[in-house]
Design a protein around this motif. Structure first.
Motif: not given
Lengths: 434, 418
Positions: A177-189, A120-135
């Motif tokens: 994993g701590c939700g830091q944007l620059a680092q998420m970008n590095h990982v996805a790249s 019931d919110a859009t400003d928080v991600w579920l853990q599962t999609p985050m791990v599935l998409i980024f890890f």
């Protein structure tokens, strides 16, 4: 140590048909064992069970939420956003904007129905999609790409573990994993770059390379320079139109967002992140010479290629390596396996696709070396090098085994794993919070 | 497995280059560091008289006393005096280390940390690798088995507990080196002096390990390359030494060489373990409970904000579930029975297992593992290792079982290591 298929004698640009020499079960077993090794060696650092990302700590997610609310600027930045806004966001014309590439924002919008339904919110991600998409794409894509390049699942597993645990990718994963944007970008790249490299070294179907490039560019803008080799390959294959259209699709969101936010498609807004941060070194450099300048070349070259780490203590109970500063340490010292790119320069230069791919990293590296920041904060590694490191690894992968090369690869990987093991904290064991 | 393997002690292993052997050993150390160091933290190891009864006893020996001045956990209260009851090896090592430590400026009653690590932890990879090489496996496999033995068995939680000077865990670790020396010597069948030294080390840290002497006698009688009175004399001397010091200390402390003093641990204690110990230190009454925890207890699994982890009993967990590679001793029972040296090793573990199963304690506290099994695991692993290279399926199952154990012990140990 001898191998039946010595890479140098094989047509290196062609993907090696791994199925011919390694059974499917062996491949699966190596992959599973690789996952076990990743958990054992990196588990306490990466802490998958603790991954989370929220809009109040991540400008990308906040931007996605803002889009859902019909606005471009970031909301809730305090009464005086020029001073109190989120770190590394741009203050421009009285509004606060995210300047990082838009992938996380896109994903926030795409995932919003799911998050609305579940949270019931859009400003928080579920853990599962985050791990599935980024890890998970990291070990899977890494293993597949290195398997294609080496033709041997055990070596693919070793290179993947070395890439994940023996390069700047490990600290980036830990911080992502701590939700830091620059680092998420590095990982996805990283995933995007490997897909890109695999296609150019493999079947050259173009669309996978475009997909990889989209992921890379939407997380790290500098990687847009890899469009050059892609255009060359597409032109040779008479698929230039399709390639150009694909590149336009990739470029359009970034340029459009720049136009809408900062009034120019080529203004990425980075210079606006230093508003009221005048005392910071980065701000001074940016203000004095611009976002990119040849003046930064010397410093950046030193921190990317020469800066040594400091060995603080050697005793019977530990070898303690510390980062002497937070501007980075030479990639050759942290990941000496990369030396194969120099040692085997003649080999990859004689192989047209590898030559094209390897040489295409030079403009990217030049761009990074002219950037006003070193990559700070990066205590003991060089995170910007991740913009070309997976390409290099894909290029040298076939030369990483056979004779002395096998031992060289193993020893270099062991060193890198030990090095990053020392530097990256085990937050899962020390109880450190995200 | 042909007899020639055990006679040569080499097999395919003997054809490997020194560089390969050394390289694999160095990679083993790297792997151990990568996987074990976040939990074990060798740089934080301390053992001091105020928390370790063996160090406390050694400090008292320096003062010319047998008794301890303060009662630490698991020390005996006998006729108003306090004694350490644990086997004497770590006390002896502490005695030497405390004496030499003064010259290095180490605080009184505290072991010099690097020596502590070198004595307790560092012998493990060296002796393990040596023993598995003696089993005739190639360097890579010897490294795999040593790695598994250290991070995929209760050794890992014992190493973590030894960080703070846990005396029971220190004794387990010391005994591992001794048992590996015994097993390696027996399987190779050549030089026997390492086995004698191992027997003394093992018996001075885990008393039940004295039963390995039975296996040594059996192997001397049945093994074709081992003959001569010298071996029996050497073994007899080792047994005499292994028994004399602990029995002498028991006599001096408790008035009887046969009184280990364990029953006095529970003076003034009313917990369940104490009540069992006061009733009988060893009894067949404890067989069902101990058999269950050693062989059958399995944890349930929880998935939550902490990730996936087992919900474990503090009394232990099945050795077959935690270390499935051990199942090979059952699968191969006819094969190891056919080889005298392996039969001797395996049979000598039976009285040890029987003793453990009749002990009044389960091994508590051992959340998610069975630490007493360390008294026979090294011997079993050396026997299992001799066949690890037989076919792709066996190799795959062995590696998969090792990976499972390494992951399991990593999780279980990590749950309590912080």
């Amino acid at each position: 140590m001898t191998h039946p298929h010595s890479p140098p004698s094989a047509p290196a640009s062609q993907p090696i048909a791994s199925g011919d020499r390694a059974s499917r079960w062996r491949t699966i077993a190596c992959f599973v064992l690789m996952l076990a090794a990743i958990q054992l060696v990196m588990g306490p650092k990466i802490r998958l069970s603790q991954w989370n990302v929220r809009a109040d700590e991540n400008a990308g997610v906040l931007e996605g939420v803002a889009w859902l609310d019909g606005r471009l600027d970031l909301p809730n930045q305090g009464t005086d956003p020029s001073h109190t806004r989120m770190h590394d966001t741009a203050y421009f014309d009285g509004k606060v904007y995210n300047v990082f590439p838009p992938l996380v924002g896109f994903l926030t919008v795409i995932l919003s129905p799911l998050h609305r339904l579940m949270l019931d919110a859009t400003d928080v991600w579920l853990q599962t999609p985050m791990v599935l998409i980024f890890f998970w794409p990291v070990p899977i894509v890494g293993f597949i790409v290195f398997l294609k390049q080496t033709g041997e699942p055990a070596w693919a597993a070793l290179l993947t573990v070395g890439w994940m645990g023996g390069t700047a990718l490990l600290p980036e994963l830990a911080d992502a994993g701590c939700g830091q944007l620059a680092q998420m970008n590095h990982v996805a790249s990283q995933v995007g770059l490997l897909i890109f490299a695999a296609d150019l070294l493999g079947k050259r179907r173009i669309w996978p390379a475009l997909l990889g490039l989209a992921i890379a560019v939407w997380t790290r803008q500098m990687t847009c320079l890899y469009a050059l080799p892609l255009l060359i390959v597409a032109a040779r294959q008479r698929r230039l139109v399709m390639c150009v259209i694909g590149l336009a699709v990739i470029a359009a969101p970034l340029l459009t967002l720049n136009q809408l936010k900062f009034g120019s498609p080529l203004d990425f807004g980075y210079r606006h992140i230093y508003v009221n941060r005048d005392s910071e070194e980065l701000a001074e450099r940016c203000k004095a010479y611009g976002v990119f300048s040849p003046r930064f070349f010397g410093d950046n070259f030193y921190y990317m290629h020469l800066a040594p780490p400091r060995i603080d203590e050697i005793s019977t109970t530990r070898v303690h390596i510390v980062a002497p500063h937070q501007h980075g340490v030479s990639i050759w010292m942290t990941t000496p396996l990369l030396l194969l790119i120099l040692i085997d320069a003649k080999k990859w230069y004689r192989d047209a696709p590898r030559r094209l791919l390897a040489l295409s990293t030079l403009p990217v590296m030049m761009g990074l070396l002219c950037y006003h920041g070193t990559g700070f904060i990066q205590p003991g590694w060089n995170r910007f090098a991740l913009d070309f490191l997976p390409i290099w690894l894909a290029v040298i992968a076939p030369y990483a085994r056979g004779g002395w090369r096998g031992w060289f690869t193993i020893c270099c990987t062991a060193w890198s794993l030990l090095y990053f093991q020392t530097l990256v904290p085990n937050l899962a064991l020390t109880g450190g919070g995200p | 497995m042909p007899d020639t393997l055990e006679l040569s002690g080499g097999g395919s292993a003997s054809r490997e280059t020194t560089g390969m052997v050394v390289g694999c050993f160095l990679l083993l150390l790297v792997a151990l560091h990568l996987v074990g160091s976040p939990l074990v933290e060798l740089s934080r190891w301390t053992a001091a008289a105020d928390s370790n009864s063996a160090v406390a006893e050694a400090a008292e020996w320096h003062e010319g006393r047998l008794t301890l001045t303060t009662r630490l956990h698991d020390t005996a209260l006998f006729e108003g005096r306090i004694y350490n009851v644990f086997p004497p090896l770590f006390t002896l090592l502490s005695y030497a280390a405390l004496g030499l430590g003064k010259s290095l400026g180490t605080a009184a009653g505290q072991l010099y940390a690097p020596w502590y690590v070198m004595l307790v932890a560092l012998p493990l990879p060296i002796v393990g690798y040596w023993a598995f090489r003696k089993a005739g496996v190639r360097a890579g496999w010897a490294a795999c088995f040593t790695f598994f033995w250290i991070v995929g068995t209760p050794i890992l939680p014992c190493l973590v507990s030894a960080r703070n000077g846990g005396i029971s865990q220190i004794n387990h670790l010391l005994s591992q080196a001794g048992i590996m020396l015994i097993a390696g010597s027996m399987i190779a069948g050549k030089r026997q002096w390492p086995a004698w030294i191992g027997l003394v080390i093992a018996a001075w840290s885990r008393p039940l390990a004295i039963f390995y002497a039975i296996g040594l006698v059996m192997s001397y009688r049945r093994h074709p390359s081992v003959s001569g009175r010298g071996r029996y004399i050497g073994l007899a001397l080792a047994v005499a030494i292994a028994l004399a010091l602990p029995m002498g200390l028991s006599w001096a402390k408790f008035g009887s060489p046969m009184d280990s003093g364990y029953k006095y641990l529970y003076e003034g204690r009313v917990d369940e373990l104490a009540r069992a110990g006061q009733r009988a230190l060893f009894s067949t009454d404890y067989l069902p409970r101990n058999t269950w925890y050693m062989n059958c207890e399995t944890p349930s699994w929880q998935l939550g904000g902490f990730g996936l982890r087992p919900d474990v009993s503090p009394h232990g967990a099945s050795i077959w579930m935690t270390m499935p590679v051990l199942v090979f001793v059952l699968i191969d029972i006819r094969r190891w029975w056919a080889i005298p040296s392996q039969r001797a090793i395996m049979l000598s573990t039976l009285p040890i297992i029987a003793g453990l199963l009749m002990f009044h304690g389960t091994g508590y506290i051992q959340p998610g593992y069975y630490r007493f099994a360390l008294d026979f695991i090294p011997a079993w692993l050396v026997v299992i290792a001799t066949r690890c290279e037989e076919g792709a399926r066996r190799k795959g199952v062995t590696i998969a079982a090792m990976a499972w154990s390494a992951l399991y012990f990593n999780i279980v140990t990590g749950m309590y290591a912080a």
